[in-house]
Design an enzyme around this catalytic site. Structure first.
Site, PDB file in Angstrom:
ATOM      1  N   ASN A  11       3.990   8.373  -3.013  1.00  0.00           N
ATOM      2  CA  ASN A  11       2.756   7.686  -3.394  1.00  0.00           C
ATOM      3  C   ASN A  11       1.615   8.645  -3.055  1.00  0.00           C
ATOM      4  O   ASN A  11       1.168   8.725  -1.922  1.00  0.00           O
ATOM      5  CB  ASN A  11       2.644   6.390  -2.614  1.00  0.00           C
ATOM      6  CG  ASN A  11       1.588   5.434  -3.126  1.00  0.00           C
ATOM      7  OD1 ASN A  11       1.248   4.478  -2.467  1.00  0.00           O
ATOM      8  ND2 ASN A  11       1.044   5.656  -4.312  1.00  0.00           N
ATOM      9  N   ASN A  64      -8.452   3.640  -6.962  1.00  0.00           N
ATOM     10  CA  ASN A  64      -7.324   3.753  -7.876  1.00  0.00           C
ATOM     11  C   ASN A  64      -7.585   4.834  -8.918  1.00  0.00           C
ATOM     12  O   ASN A  64      -8.725   5.240  -9.149  1.00  0.00           O
ATOM     13  CB  ASN A  64      -7.070   2.416  -8.585  1.00  0.00           C
ATOM     14  CG  ASN A  64      -6.766   1.300  -7.617  1.00  0.00           C
ATOM     15  OD1 ASN A  64      -5.923   1.445  -6.740  1.00  0.00           O
ATOM     16  ND2 ASN A  64      -7.456   0.178  -7.768  1.00  0.00           N
ATOM     17  N   GLY A  74      -0.932   1.063   2.009  1.00  0.00           N
ATOM     18  CA  GLY A  74      -0.096   1.295   3.181  1.00  0.00           C
ATOM     19  C   GLY A  74       0.354   2.729   3.320  1.00  0.00           C
ATOM     20  O   GLY A  74       0.393   3.285   4.428  1.00  0.00           O
ATOM     21  N   ASN A  75       0.727   3.360   2.217  1.00  0.00           N
ATOM     22  CA  ASN A  75       1.113   4.773   2.274  1.00  0.00           C
ATOM     23  C   ASN A  75      -0.112   5.650   2.511  1.00  0.00           C
ATOM     24  O   ASN A  75      -0.056   6.644   3.232  1.00  0.00           O
ATOM     25  CB  ASN A  75       1.819   5.178   0.979  1.00  0.00           C
ATOM     26  CG  ASN A  75       3.154   4.502   0.820  1.00  0.00           C
ATOM     27  OD1 ASN A  75       3.983   4.515   1.723  1.00  0.00           O
ATOM     28  ND2 ASN A  75       3.377   3.894  -0.333  1.00  0.00           N
ATOM     29  N   ASN A 164      -4.460  -6.918  -0.193  1.00  0.00           N
ATOM     30  CA  ASN A 164      -4.541  -6.786  -1.646  1.00  0.00           C
ATOM     31  C   ASN A 164      -3.453  -7.673  -2.251  1.00  0.00           C
ATOM     32  O   ASN A 164      -2.501  -8.063  -1.577  1.00  0.00           O
ATOM     33  CB  ASN A 164      -4.412  -5.319  -2.086  1.00  0.00           C
ATOM     34  CG  ASN A 164      -3.140  -4.660  -1.570  1.00  0.00           C
ATOM     35  OD1 ASN A 164      -2.358  -5.254  -0.842  1.00  0.00           O
ATOM     36  ND2 ASN A 164      -2.931  -3.411  -1.935  1.00  0.00           N
ATOM     37  N   ASN A 197      -0.737  -6.436  -8.172  1.00  0.00           N
ATOM     38  CA  ASN A 197       0.331  -5.448  -7.983  1.00  0.00           C
ATOM     39  C   ASN A 197       1.650  -6.211  -8.085  1.00  0.00           C
ATOM     40  O   ASN A 197       1.805  -7.266  -7.459  1.00  0.00           O
ATOM     41  CB  ASN A 197       0.223  -4.798  -6.606  1.00  0.00           C
ATOM     42  CG  ASN A 197      -1.121  -4.129  -6.397  1.00  0.00           C
ATOM     43  OD1 ASN A 197      -1.400  -3.087  -6.961  1.00  0.00           O
ATOM     44  ND2 ASN A 197      -1.965  -4.736  -5.563  1.00  0.00           N
ATOM     45  N   GLU A 215       1.482  -0.750  -9.856  1.00  0.00           N
ATOM     46  CA  GLU A 215       0.272  -0.924  -9.060  1.00  0.00           C
ATOM     47  C   GLU A 215      -0.953  -1.126  -9.944  1.00  0.00           C
ATOM     48  O   GLU A 215      -1.148  -0.407 -10.931  1.00  0.00           O
ATOM     49  CB  GLU A 215       0.054   0.280  -8.136  1.00  0.00           C
ATOM     50  CG  GLU A 215       1.061   0.344  -7.001  1.00  0.00           C
ATOM     51  CD  GLU A 215       0.553   1.169  -5.849  1.00  0.00           C
ATOM     52  OE1 GLU A 215      -0.563   0.878  -5.350  1.00  0.00           O
ATOM     53  OE2 GLU A 215       1.259   2.112  -5.431  1.00  0.00           O
ATOM     54  N   CYS A 224       4.963   1.899  -2.583  1.00  0.00           N
ATOM     55  CA  CYS A 224       3.784   1.080  -2.270  1.00  0.00           C
ATOM     56  C   CYS A 224       4.021   0.441  -0.911  1.00  0.00           C
ATOM     57  O   CYS A 224       4.942  -0.366  -0.750  1.00  0.00           O
ATOM     58  CB  CYS A 224       3.572   0.009  -3.334  1.00  0.00           C
ATOM     59  SG  CYS A 224       2.139  -1.061  -3.006  1.00  0.00           S
ATOM     60  N   GLY A 225       3.194   0.827   0.072  1.00  0.00           N
ATOM     61  CA  GLY A 225       3.373   0.311   1.422  1.00  0.00           C
ATOM     62  C   GLY A 225       3.056  -1.164   1.545  1.00  0.00           C
ATOM     63  O   GLY A 225       3.833  -1.941   2.103  1.00  0.00           O
ATOM     64  N   THR A 226       1.896  -1.576   1.018  1.00  0.00           N
ATOM     65  CA  THR A 226       1.555  -3.002   1.077  1.00  0.00           C
ATOM     66  C   THR A 226       2.539  -3.820   0.248  1.00  0.00           C
ATOM     67  O   THR A 226       2.894  -4.940   0.614  1.00  0.00           O
ATOM     68  CB  THR A 226       0.124  -3.251   0.584  1.00  0.00           C
ATOM     69  OG1 THR A 226      -0.024  -2.692  -0.733  1.00  0.00           O
ATOM     70  CG2 THR A 226      -0.903  -2.636   1.514  1.00  0.00           C
ATOM     71  N   GLY A 227       2.998  -3.233  -0.866  1.00  0.00           N
ATOM     72  CA  GLY A 227       3.979  -3.915  -1.700  1.00  0.00           C
ATOM     73  C   GLY A 227       5.311  -4.091  -0.993  1.00  0.00           C
ATOM     74  O   GLY A 227       6.000  -5.106  -1.174  1.00  0.00           O
TER      75      GLY A 227
END
Length: 281
Positions: A11, A64, A74-75, A164, A197, A215, A224-227
Site C-alpha cells: 500500500n 487519496n 493504517g498502512n 473511515n 471502502n 479503496e 489496507c490497514g483500516t480495512g
C-alpha cells in the site's frame, strides 16, 4: 520538492515533510493527482504530508490518489512512524500521530536504528450506521450481515468505521473477483453518503482470512490497514473467526487483534522505504 516513496504491505504512498515543504492548501488536490499518477508522476495510492501537531507528536495529512482527503490509513500511519524515527525527527519508540482528528498510538519495533514494524492502537470499531455512515432502515442499530443490491445482485455486508467507512463482504473466492467493475459500484452506491471502502473476504480458518480491497478514491490497493481491522471486526461479529487473525493481502500480511474487553483493535505490520527523490512542481 523532496519526497520519500514508502509502502506498508504494498500500500504505497508518497511522503512529504510538511514541516519543510510548504504547499498552499488550494494547490494540494492537483499536486496529489499529478504525483500519484503511475505513468506521468511518481506513482502511488496517494500522498501523505507529515506535519507538526500540538495534539500529538506528529500529524498525518492523508490524500487519496484522486485528490480527495482521507481520514485514516493504517498502512500509511506505520510509514509515517518509520519516516519520523528513521530520519531522527523523534527518538521515541512510542509515538502518537493524529489523522482526521483522531490520535493513534504506535509501538515501534526497531533494529540497527531503523523501524521495521509497528503495533498500532487503531481504536474502537464503530458500528452505528450514522457514524459510518451507511443508510439503513430507521432504528437499525448496526449493519451486520445486512443485504445490499449492487448491479442487480444481492450481497450481504457488515459495515464498520475505523475512522473511515468500510463495508465487508464475505465471498467464497477472492481471486476471481472483477474489482475494476464491482469496486466502483460499491464505492459510489447511494447507501454510502461519503462513499465506501469495500473489503471482499474469504475466511480460511479461525485465525486466517484472505482479503482484497477496493479503496475509496484509490481503486484496488495491495493492502489496507483500516480495512483489515474492519474485516476482523466483521468476522468476529459474524462468528467466523477468533479475535486474533492474520489477514492475507495481495501485498503481505497484517496481524489484527481485537481486545473485546477494552474494545480496542491493534494492528501489527511492516513499513518500508523504497526511495527518495525530488519532484518538479
Amino acid at each position: 520538492m523532496k519526497f520519500t516513496k514508502m509502502h506498508g504491505c504494498g500500500n504505497d504512498y508518497i511522503y512529504i515533510n510538511g514541516m519543510e515543504e510548504k504547499i498552499e492548501p488550494e494547490k494540494k488536490p492537483d499536486l496529489v493527482r499529478r504525483m500519484s499518477d503511475r505513468h506521468f508522476g511518481v506513482g502511488g495510492d496517494g500522498v501523505i504530508f507529515i506535519n507538526a501537531s500540538d495534539a500529538a507528536d506528529f500529524e498525518m495529512e492523508m490524500w487519496n490518489a484522486d485528490g480527495t482527503r482521507g481520514e485514516m490509513c493504517g498502512n500509511g500511519i506505520r510509514c509515517v512512524a518509520k519516516y519520523v524515527y528513521d530520519k531522527g525527527l523523534t527518538d521515541k519508540k512510542e509515538v502518537s500521530i493524529i489523522s482526521g482528528g483522531q490520535i493513534k498510538y504506535l509501538e515501534l519495533q526497531v533494529k540497527d536504528g531503523k523501524m521495521l514494524t509497528a503495533k498500532v492502537n487503531m481504536g474502537r470499531p464503530v458500528f452505528a450506521p450514522a457514524e459510518i455512515p451507511v443508510v439503513m432502515p430507521e432504528g437499525a442499530e448496526n449493519a451486520v450481515n445486512t443485504p445490499i443490491v449492487v448491479n442487480g445482485e444481492e450481497y450481504h455486508m457488515t459495515c464498520v468505521s475505523m475512522g473511515n467507512p468500510h463495508a465487508v463482504i464475505f465471498v467464497n473466492d477472492v481471486s476471481e473477483l472483477d474489482l475494476e467493475k464491482t469496486g466502483p459500484l460499491f464505492e459510489n452506491h447511494e447507501r454510502f453518503p461519503r462513499r465506501i471502502n469495500t473489503e471482499f473476504v474469504k475466511v480460511l480458518d479461525k485465525n486466517h482470512v484472505e482479503m482484497r480491497v477496493w479503496e475509496r478514491g484509490s481503486g484496488e490497493t495491495l493492502a489496507c490497514g483500516t480495512g483489515s481491522c474492519a474485516t476482523v471486526a466483521a468476522c468476529v461479529l459474524n462468528g467466523l473467526t477468533d479475535t486474533s487473525v492474520t489477514v492475507k493481502l495481495l501485498g503481505g500480511e497484517l496481524l489484527i487483534e481485537w481486545d473485546r474487553e477494552a474494545d480496542l483493535i491493534y494492528m501489527t505490520g511492516p513499513a518500508a522505504t523504497v526511495y527518495e527523490g525530488e519532484y518538479i512542481i
